[in-house]
Every structure is written in structure tokens, then in C-alpha cells.
Design a protein around this motif. Structure first.
Motif, PDB file in Angstrom:
ATOM      1  N   GLY A  59       0.900  -1.219   0.015  1.00 20.67           N
ATOM      2  CA  GLY A  59       0.105  -0.036   0.195  1.00 20.67           C
ATOM      3  C   GLY A  59       0.736   1.334  -0.041  1.00 20.67           C
ATOM      4  N   VAL A  60       2.131   1.145   0.312  1.00 23.78           N
ATOM      5  CA  VAL A  60       3.040   2.250   0.522  1.00 23.78           C
ATOM      6  C   VAL A  60       4.048   2.292  -0.593  1.00 23.78           C
ATOM      7  CG1 VAL A  60       4.540   3.457   2.125  1.00 23.78           C
ATOM      8  CG2 VAL A  60       2.818   1.954   2.793  1.00 23.78           C
ATOM      9  N   ARG A  61       4.270   3.451  -0.977  1.00 25.76           N
ATOM     10  CA  ARG A  61       5.247   3.228  -2.427  1.00 25.76           C
ATOM     11  C   ARG A  61       6.523   3.327  -1.710  1.00 25.76           C
ATOM     12  NH1 ARG A  61       5.041   6.623  -7.545  1.00 25.76           N
ATOM     13  NH2 ARG A  61       6.986   6.299  -8.742  1.00 25.76           N
ATOM     14  N   SER A  62       7.477   2.424  -2.342  1.00 27.93           N
ATOM     15  CA  SER A  62       8.714   1.903  -1.937  1.00 27.93           C
ATOM     16  C   SER A  62       9.724   2.291  -2.717  1.00 27.93           C
ATOM     17  CB  SER A  62       8.544   0.691  -1.373  1.00 27.93           C
ATOM     18  OG  SER A  62       9.883   0.174  -0.981  1.00 27.93           O
ATOM     19  N   THR A  63      10.911   2.409  -2.130  1.00 29.59           N
ATOM     20  CA  THR A  63      12.012   2.437  -3.141  1.00 29.59           C
ATOM     21  C   THR A  63      12.809   1.113  -3.379  1.00 29.59           C
ATOM     22  OG1 THR A  63      13.488   3.133  -1.131  1.00 29.59           O
ATOM     23  CG2 THR A  63      12.786   4.760  -2.523  1.00 29.59           C
ATOM     24  N   ASN A  64      12.137   0.085  -2.597  1.00 23.75           N
ATOM     25  CA  ASN A  64      12.550  -1.365  -2.746  1.00 23.75           C
ATOM     26  C   ASN A  64      11.900  -1.952  -3.917  1.00 23.75           C
ATOM     27  OD1 ASN A  64      14.361  -1.495  -0.638  1.00 23.75           O
ATOM     28  ND2 ASN A  64      12.862  -1.749   0.759  1.00 23.75           N
ATOM     29  N   GLY A  65      12.402  -2.918  -4.734  1.00 24.11           N
ATOM     30  CA  GLY A  65      11.641  -3.610  -5.467  1.00 24.11           C
ATOM     31  C   GLY A  65      11.119  -2.854  -6.704  1.00 24.11           C
ATOM     32  N   GLN A  66      10.257  -3.366  -7.407  1.00 24.69           N
ATOM     33  CA  GLN A  66       9.865  -2.571  -8.514  1.00 24.69           C
ATOM     34  C   GLN A  66       8.290  -2.472  -8.734  1.00 24.69           C
ATOM     35  OE1 GLN A  66      11.809  -5.708 -10.971  1.00 24.69           O
ATOM     36  NE2 GLN A  66      13.377  -3.964 -11.756  1.00 24.69           N
ATOM     37  N   SER A  67       7.585  -2.637  -7.666  1.00 20.32           N
ATOM     38  CA  SER A  67       6.060  -2.573  -7.668  1.00 20.32           C
ATOM     39  C   SER A  67       5.346  -2.561  -6.413  1.00 20.32           C
ATOM     40  CB  SER A  67       5.605  -3.766  -8.603  1.00 20.32           C
ATOM     41  OG  SER A  67       4.068  -3.802  -8.519  1.00 20.32           O
ATOM     42  N   ASP A  68       4.242  -2.034  -6.423  1.00 18.26           N
ATOM     43  CA  ASP A  68       3.432  -1.722  -5.091  1.00 18.26           C
ATOM     44  C   ASP A  68       2.105  -0.985  -5.785  1.00 18.26           C
ATOM     45  OD1 ASP A  68       4.345   1.205  -5.269  1.00 18.26           O
ATOM     46  OD2 ASP A  68       6.119   0.385  -4.016  1.00 18.26           O
ATOM     47  N   LEU A  69       1.358  -0.693  -4.904  1.00 22.84           N
ATOM     48  CA  LEU A  69      -0.024  -0.332  -5.373  1.00 22.84           C
ATOM     49  C   LEU A  69       0.210   1.060  -6.007  1.00 22.84           C
ATOM     50  CD1 LEU A  69      -2.641  -1.549  -2.963  1.00 22.84           C
ATOM     51  CD2 LEU A  69      -1.858  -2.389  -5.025  1.00 22.84           C
ATOM     52  N   PRO A  70       0.974   2.179  -5.261  1.00 25.68           N
ATOM     53  CA  PRO A  70       1.090   3.572  -5.849  1.00 25.68           C
ATOM     54  C   PRO A  70       1.792   3.358  -7.275  1.00 25.68           C
ATOM     55  CG  PRO A  70       1.661   3.353  -3.680  1.00 25.68           C
ATOM     56  CD  PRO A  70       1.486   2.063  -3.784  1.00 25.68           C
ATOM     57  N   ARG A  71       2.894   2.329  -7.372  1.00 25.55           N
ATOM     58  CA  ARG A  71       3.561   2.426  -8.451  1.00 25.55           C
ATOM     59  C   ARG A  71       2.979   1.668  -9.634  1.00 25.55           C
ATOM     60  NH1 ARG A  71       9.506   0.494  -6.765  1.00 25.55           N
ATOM     61  NH2 ARG A  71       8.582  -0.419  -5.327  1.00 25.55           N
ATOM     62  N   LEU A  72       2.125   1.005  -9.333  1.00 23.92           N
ATOM     63  CA  LEU A  72       1.067   0.167 -10.390  1.00 23.92           C
ATOM     64  C   LEU A  72       0.326   1.120 -10.800  1.00 23.92           C
ATOM     65  CD1 LEU A  72       0.511  -3.178  -8.434  1.00 23.92           C
ATOM     66  CD2 LEU A  72       1.526  -2.850 -10.947  1.00 23.92           C
ATOM     67  N   LYS A  73      -0.312   2.087 -10.112  1.00 23.69           N
ATOM     68  CA  LYS A  73      -1.302   3.145 -10.319  1.00 23.69           C
ATOM     69  C   LYS A  73      -0.483   4.076 -11.166  1.00 23.69           C
ATOM     70  CE  LYS A  73      -5.415   5.313  -8.869  1.00 23.69           C
ATOM     71  NZ  LYS A  73      -6.580   4.311  -8.593  1.00 23.69           N
ATOM     72  N   ALA A  74       0.689   4.697 -10.744  1.00 18.41           N
ATOM     73  CA  ALA A  74       1.578   5.545 -11.716  1.00 18.41           C
ATOM     74  C   ALA A  74       1.790   4.777 -12.958  1.00 18.41           C
ATOM     75  CB  ALA A  74       2.827   6.006 -11.034  1.00 18.41           C
ATOM     76  N   GLY A  75       2.058   3.588 -13.151  1.00 19.96           N
ATOM     77  CA  GLY A  75       2.308   2.791 -14.379  1.00 19.96           C
ATOM     78  C   GLY A  75       0.818   2.582 -14.968  1.00 19.96           C
ATOM     79  N   GLY A  76      -0.306   3.208 -14.743  1.00 22.37           N
ATOM     80  CA  GLY A  76      -1.374   2.941 -15.487  1.00 22.37           C
ATOM     81  C   GLY A  76      -1.941   1.462 -15.581  1.00 22.37           C
ATOM     82  N   VAL A  77      -1.558   0.737 -14.776  1.00 21.86           N
ATOM     83  CA  VAL A  77      -1.485  -0.826 -14.894  1.00 21.86           C
ATOM     84  C   VAL A  77      -3.041  -1.253 -14.309  1.00 21.86           C
ATOM     85  CG1 VAL A  77      -1.124  -3.169 -13.922  1.00 21.86           C
ATOM     86  CG2 VAL A  77       0.726  -1.670 -14.586  1.00 21.86           C
ATOM     87  N   ASP A  78      -4.117  -1.687 -15.039  1.00 22.59           N
ATOM     88  CA  ASP A  78      -5.432  -1.886 -14.606  1.00 22.59           C
ATOM     89  C   ASP A  78      -5.743  -3.097 -13.999  1.00 22.59           C
ATOM     90  OD1 ASP A  78      -6.394   0.823 -15.481  1.00 22.59           O
ATOM     91  OD2 ASP A  78      -6.040  -0.195 -17.644  1.00 22.59           O
TER      92      ASP A  78
END
Ligand SMILES: [Zn+2]
Length: 394
Positions: A59-78
Motif C-alpha cells: 500500500g506504500v510507495r517503496s524504493t525497494n523492488g519494482q512494484s507496489d500499489l502506488p507504482r502500479l497506479k502510476a504505471g497505468g496498470v489496470d
């Protein structure tokens, strides 16, 4: 006269430069708009490993790894497929436990963020959830050893919400040959054919990433539904046995299926692959030599493998390489049979594809290469949605 010519040339230069800039910003604007409107489906991501092993909070944007809910949203992934991957070292006796732990990790995320993410089991679910503004989460089991040779386990995993199963991982199992292990069956054996039939009956997608070419051909003979390669790139461009040959690409297309292009540097770039193959260390050896690991060491070795892949320290290939694989798959399989199967999280990727928030760069890259908007929509998710609907029946 000379001065006029200079002035003329300068003016011409100015026009060329500004119109060049306009084209760039124009494409950027079009790409952003198209990406936002299009249904974007990624058919493979390993983020649940980080949830299970590192306690990652998606649920929190992280600098670890390559994905989380905020980054999925920013990437436009549905819609995102989360891999349920019991590392083959858990086979044969601990695979189902590991599979259930990962499904439990998925449920943990779903229960923690019910207003942001919801489980989809079929195409109708997916469309409804996306329309509600949430991320549609789907589960795919990666490695048929998960079912421990028991169709009852397959049925129960499906009941828990698993939508596809990749028939093997890097290991040949008791009923299907892998592309990166010894061939034991020349493809599928009788039980393997039963697994495919049962998946067809249940409305589960059959995934042929990781399997040997003989297995791909056997699956296509048995399956009554289109199949997917959830995360596979092209052998013609990078000679890794995990990649699909042109023959396999054509056969999957003929079956009506879809191939999700994998972003892993070692599958898209030959130079990167060669450098990886030259690397040696103890943890890699546990993968490459398929060493038996004591039950008490399984979870520790799994955590170390995850860390190793995060950054092997090899120079990254250019972003264009990724688009090259999409181009090739489109050329060989056709525009109706290509999708996105990033394989992201803790993997080395081409320049610019740092995490899932960079997904819109694919749309921009395809526009720059002259793809029509309708065709880009197919690649981003349209093709996969069609196959999901055919396989799940709704
Ligand atoms: Zn995989």
C-alpha cells in the motif's frame, strides 16, 4: 545575397528544430492519453515474493523492488497477475505449502486494501473491478509441481482464485518437460494431458511459459481453449531456452492464444545473457545445478536467491531491446497475439524500465515505432482479455 542565404538557412533550421520538438511533445501527450484510456494488463509479476519474504507493504510507495500499489497506479496498470511461485527447490514435498503461503500473502494484501485492489477470477470480474477504479488482481501459479500430482489440489487452488497455471518452472516435473531441464516425457505424459483437460474444464488458463517446445506442442494438441505464454520473449533475438522459437510463436497464435513479452534483461538481450552465463556464485549454483536443499534451509536460500537477482551488477541493455521483442512477436505471431508479461520485481531490466511506473514508456515507444493506437491497445491488454474470456467462459 550571401547574408540572405544564411538567414534563410537559419530560419529553416529553426522551423525544423521546433517542429521536431512539437512532434516529441505531441507523441508524449498522445502516449499518456492512450495509456490512460487503454486497458493495461500485465500477465506476470513476482511481487508476492517480497510480501512473503520481506514483509513488503504494497500500500506504500517503496524504493525497494519494482512494484507496489502506488507504482502500479502510476504505471497505468489496470489488472495485474501476481505469480504464485513455489520455487522448484520446494518440490516435491513442500510445493503445495509454499503455494498456499503465497496465496495467503495475496489475500493479506486484498484484505488490507479492499478499497484499492480486488481479486478477479475471470474477464467479467476484471472489467467490473477496473471500472470501479480499483486494481484487478489475478493469481497465476507458476510451476505445475505446485499441485503435487493431484488434480484435487489443482481444483482447490482454482477455488481459491487462481486463474492460470504455468505447467512447469525451470524444473521438469512428473508430467511435463521444462525448457531448462532434462526432457523426461518428450513433452507431456498422460497425467500432464489430464491436467490440461482439467484446467480447460475448470476454466483455468493454461500457461506455456517455461515449458519445453515439445510441451508447448503437446499442450496445443490437447487444449480446447486458447493458451497463454504469460511471460516469454523471443528466441530469435536472444538465445535463452526460456524464450519462444518462431515455430512456438506461430503455433500459439494459430491456437488463438497470446504471448506476454518478458522484460528480464537476460531474456531480451544476448550480451546481457552471455554476461549472466559467465557469472558464478554459490546461490546461482543452487539454481543452475538444481542441488537438493535441506528442508530447514529452504526459506533462507529462497530469500538469498531473491536478493541475488535484484542486481547482478551487469550493464543494462537499452530500452529499445524490449520493443524489439514486441516487434518480433507481432511480426511472427500477429498483432492479435502479443501482450505484456513483465516478470517484474527484483529482476534486472533494460534502461528506463526501472519499475512498473515506467510502463507508459512502452506505449510511447510503440507510438514512436509507428504502431496504430488500436493495435497498441491490443498489446497493452485487449488481446489478453479476449483469451481470458474464452478460457474462463465469462
Ligand atoms: Zn517465470
Amino acid at each position: 545575397m550571401h547574408r540572405f542565404i544564411t538567414l534563410f538557412v537559419l530560419t529553416l533550421l529553426l522551423i525544423v528544430t521546433t517542429s521536431g520538438q512539437q512532434t516529441t511533445t505531441n507523441i508524449e501527450r498522445r502516449a499518456a492519453e492512450l495509456h490512460r484510456q487503454a486497458l493495461v494488463i500485465d500477465t506476470h509479476m513476482d511481487t508476492l515474493q517480497r510480501v512473503l519474504m520481506q514483509g513488503a507493504d504494497l500500500g506504500v510507495r517503496s524504493t525497494n523492488g519494482q512494484s507496489d500499489l502506488p507504482r502500479l497506479k502510476a504505471g497505468g496498470v489496470d489488472a495485474q497477475f501476481f505469480a504464485i511461485w513455489p520455487d522448484p527447490m520446494y518440490a516435491p514435498h513442500h510445493a503445495a505449502r509454499r503455494t498456499l503461503q503465497l496465496i495467503d500473502a495475496m489475500y493479506g494484501v486484498l484484505n488490507k486494501y479492499p478499497d484499492r485492489i480486488e481479486l478477479a477470477r475471470n474477464a467479467a470480474d476484471l472489467e467490473r473491478i477496473v471500472a470501479s477504479g480499483k486494481l484487478a488482481a489475478l493469481m497465476g501459479i507458476e510451476g505445475g509441481h505446485a499441485i503435487q500430482n493431484d488434480l484435487a489440489l489443482l481444483r482447490m487452488f482454482h477455488r481459491l482464485g487462481v486463474t492460470y497455471m504455468t505447467l512447469t518452472h525451470s524444473n521438469t516435473n512428473d508430467w511435463a518437460d521444462s525448457s531448462t531441464d532434462k526432457a523426461r516425457w518428450g513433452g507431456l505424459n498422460d497425467f500432464g494431458r489430464q491436467v490440461v483437460r482439467e484446467m480447460n474444464r475448470l476454466g483455468m488458463l493454461v500457461d506455456v511459459s517455461h515449458v519445453s517446445e515439445d510441451t508447448v506442442m503437446d499442450v496445443l494438441e490437447v487444449s480446447t481453449k486458447p493458451v497463454i505464454a504469460s511471460h516469454s520473449s523471443c528466441l530469435a533475438l536472444c538465445n535463452h531456452p526460456r524464450n519462444l522459437s518462431d515455430k512456438a510463436l506461430k503455433a500459439i497464435a494459430k491456437n488463438g492464444g497470446v504471448i506476454g513479452i518478458n522484460f528480464f534483461s537476460g531474456f531480451v538481450d544476448q550480451k546481457y545473457l552471455d554476461a549472466m552465463n559467465a557469472m558464478q556464485n554459490d546461490i546461482l549454483a543452487t539454481i543452475n545445478e538444481k542441488k537438493q536443499i535441506a528442508p530447514e534451509d529452504l526459506d533462507r536460500v529462497a530469500a538469498e536467491r531473491l536478493k541475488l537477482l535484484d542486481d547482478p551488477g551487469i550493464p543494462r541493455p537499452p530500452f529499445a531491446r524490449l520493443l524489439d521483442h514486441i516487434d518480433h512477436a507481432v511480426k511472427i505471431a500477429g498483432i492479435d497475439h502479443v501482450g505484456i508479461g513483465s516478470d517484474l520485481d527484483m529482476i534486472p531490466t533494460p534502461e528506463g524500465m526501472n519499475d512498473v511506473s515506467d510502463m507508459p514508456k512502452i506505449t510511447k515507444g510503440l507510438l514512436e515505432r509507428g504502431y496504430k493506437e488500436a493495435d497498441i491497445r491490443k498489446i497493452l491488454g485487449g488481446n489478453f482479455l479476449r483469451v481470458l474470456r474464452q478460457a474462463t467462459g465469462r
